[in-house]
Design a protein around this motif. Structure first.
Motif, mmCIF file in Angstrom:
data_model
loop_
_atom_site.group_PDB
_atom_site.id
_atom_site.type_symbol
_atom_site.label_atom_id
_atom_site.label_comp_id
_atom_site.label_asym_id
_atom_site.label_seq_id
_atom_site.Cartn_x
_atom_site.Cartn_y
_atom_site.Cartn_z
ATOM 1 N N LYS A 145 -1.156 3.931 12.515
ATOM 2 C CA LYS A 145 -2.416 3.732 11.782
ATOM 3 C C LYS A 145 -2.168 2.963 10.492
ATOM 4 O O LYS A 145 -2.940 2.090 10.126
ATOM 5 C CB LYS A 145 -3.040 5.097 11.434
ATOM 6 N N PHE A 146 -1.091 3.309 9.822
ATOM 7 C CA PHE A 146 -0.781 2.644 8.553
ATOM 8 C C PHE A 146 -0.638 1.135 8.767
ATOM 9 O O PHE A 146 -1.053 0.331 7.939
ATOM 10 C CB PHE A 146 0.501 3.222 7.948
ATOM 11 N N PHE A 147 -0.028 0.758 9.892
ATOM 12 C CA PHE A 147 0.238 -0.652 10.172
ATOM 13 C C PHE A 147 -0.847 -1.296 11.031
ATOM 14 O O PHE A 147 -0.680 -2.400 11.535
ATOM 15 C CB PHE A 147 1.595 -0.807 10.855
ATOM 16 N N ASN A 148 -1.930 -0.555 11.219
ATOM 17 C CA ASN A 148 -3.052 -1.075 11.988
ATOM 18 C C ASN A 148 -2.633 -1.478 13.408
ATOM 19 O O ASN A 148 -2.991 -2.538 13.908
ATOM 20 C CB ASN A 148 -3.663 -2.268 11.245
ATOM 21 N N THR A 149 -1.840 -0.615 14.040
ATOM 22 C CA THR A 149 -1.455 -0.892 15.421
ATOM 23 C C THR A 149 -1.533 0.413 16.218
ATOM 24 O O THR A 149 -2.164 1.371 15.771
ATOM 25 C CB THR A 149 -0.062 -1.560 15.474
ATOM 26 N N ARG A 154 0.870 -1.188 0.000
ATOM 27 C CA ARG A 154 0.000 0.000 0.000
ATOM 28 C C ARG A 154 0.897 1.224 0.000
ATOM 29 O O ARG A 154 2.042 1.150 0.425
ATOM 30 C CB ARG A 154 -0.890 0.021 1.250
ATOM 31 N N ARG A 162 1.620 7.911 16.076
ATOM 32 C CA ARG A 162 0.235 7.440 15.931
ATOM 33 C C ARG A 162 -0.156 7.367 14.452
ATOM 34 O O ARG A 162 -0.836 6.432 14.033
ATOM 35 C CB ARG A 162 -0.721 8.349 16.692
#
Ligand SMILES: *Cc1c(COP(=O)(O)O)cnc(C)c1O
Length: 336
Positions: free
Chosen positions: A314-318, A275, A310
């Motif tokens: 978000k990009f890595f869903n963590t 992505r 943060r």
């Protein structure tokens, strides 16, 4: 050389806000575990102690030894008792059965399980805990609990408050102790933001000091860390050429690309090139990240990888905790 830049004025600002809301510097237990959430334990401890913080909490004895001398009191949260405890530190007791294994005379805080069921002594075991502590001449200096959802709007918090109140009464009664002999603490960052100071309690604050609010903006925190990388090479990628492992990114027109000296071995989550990952300067990361480097559109000698963990999280869903805590202790760190 890649480096982690720590903004002193932001850090001092955050500490001031935290202490104000907690009811004073002497009511704050600053959580510096896991290399101060990746910021660098000694770097942070030095500033915090200069600021006037007297009490810290860390994960284990190795971390406690690293910070020995910076604070009056160090609480170790995750110690497995072995009979060899140091009288310099305070040890959290995470399970009733652990009490027997501590060296006699050890200073302890009882962790109380008030609902989270992760660790701690349950209410019905407090009487036994006090008895064993007495037999073993362990010094109960305090007790604490951890909220499982201080950052969520549900009733768990209030159930836990009530249970902790019962726990306190039991400890005073069965331990034959006075309120003045003990330090109670429960609020983490989110708890402090949401409910402020509690009478007769300290707070145990981690992430807020680094500038990340969990519940609301009431502390007006500022991000402390920026992560920067240096360019190790640049080149022209011709239309049709691809960069990096597995040729994940291919140029559809000629472009200038560069490679910077940070990779997943430095503690970044590995970018797989799938992505679009946009860096703070608006440039794209290109292709798969390598162990010690990543490539992107050329951005000059240095590039900021994140100034807001943060956003990166978000990009890595963590969560930002995860991004920060995994940063390698080998990275260069510097206060500005
Ligand atoms: C890590 C930790 C904290 C700090 O939590 P933050 O959300 O970072 O404020 C407090 N208490 C315990 C027991 C912890 O493990």
């Amino acid at each position: 050389m890649s480096e982690l830049i720590l903004k002193r004025s932001a850090y001092i600002h955050n500490l001031s806000k935290i202490c104000e809301k907690a009811g004073g510097k002497d009511r704050v237990i600053l959580v510096l575990k896991d290399n101060a959430y990746g910021h660098g334990a000694k770097f942070v401890a030095k500033e915090a102690s200069k600021f006037g913080i007297k009490f810290t909490a860390v994960k284990d004895e190795r971390e406690a030894n690293e910070l020995d001398g910076f604070f009056d009191q160090i609480l170790i949260l995750s110690h497995l008792p072995n009979g060899n405890e140091s009288d310099k530190f305070i040890y959290g007791v995470n399970e009733l059965s652990n009490l027997q294994a501590f060296k006699s005379g050890t200073k302890i805080h009882l962790a109380i399980d008030t609902l989270m069921h992760r660790n701690g002594i349950i209410l019905d075991e407090i009487e036994a805990a006090c008895r064993i502590a007495k037999q073993k001449s362990l010094k109960i200096l305090g007790a604490y609990t951890h909220f499982r959802s201080a950052d969520e709007l549900n009733s768990d918090y209030f159930v836990q408050r009530e249970n902790f109140k019962i726990a306190k009464e039991k400890i005073l009664k069965f331990g034959g102790l006075n309120q003045d002999d003990l330090i109670f603490h429960s609020h983490n960052s989110a708890g402090l933001e949401r409910f402020g100071e509690l009478k007769n309690e300290y707070v145990r604050v981690g992430i807020a000091q680094y500038g990340y609010a969990q519940f609301d903006d009431s502390l007006q925190l500022k991000r402390v860390m920026e992560l920067w990388a240096n360019r190790v090479s640049r080149r022209e990628l011709k239309a049709g050429q691809c960069i990096g492992y597995g040729a994940k990114f291919c140029a559809n027109q000629d472009m200038i690309v560069a490679t910077y000296d940070l990779g997943y071995a430095d503690g970044l989550l590995r970018y797989n090139g799938e992505r679009e990952l946009i860096l703070p300067n608006g440039k794209k990361m290109l292709g798969k990240m390598s162990m010690d480097s990543f490539s992107c559109e050329d951005s000059g000698d240095r590039i900021c990888v994140f100034e807001d963990a943060r956003e990166f999280a978000k990009f890595f869903n963590t969560i930002e905790y995860d991004i920060l805590a995994r940063l390698s202790p080998n990275l260069k760190r510097r206060w500005v």
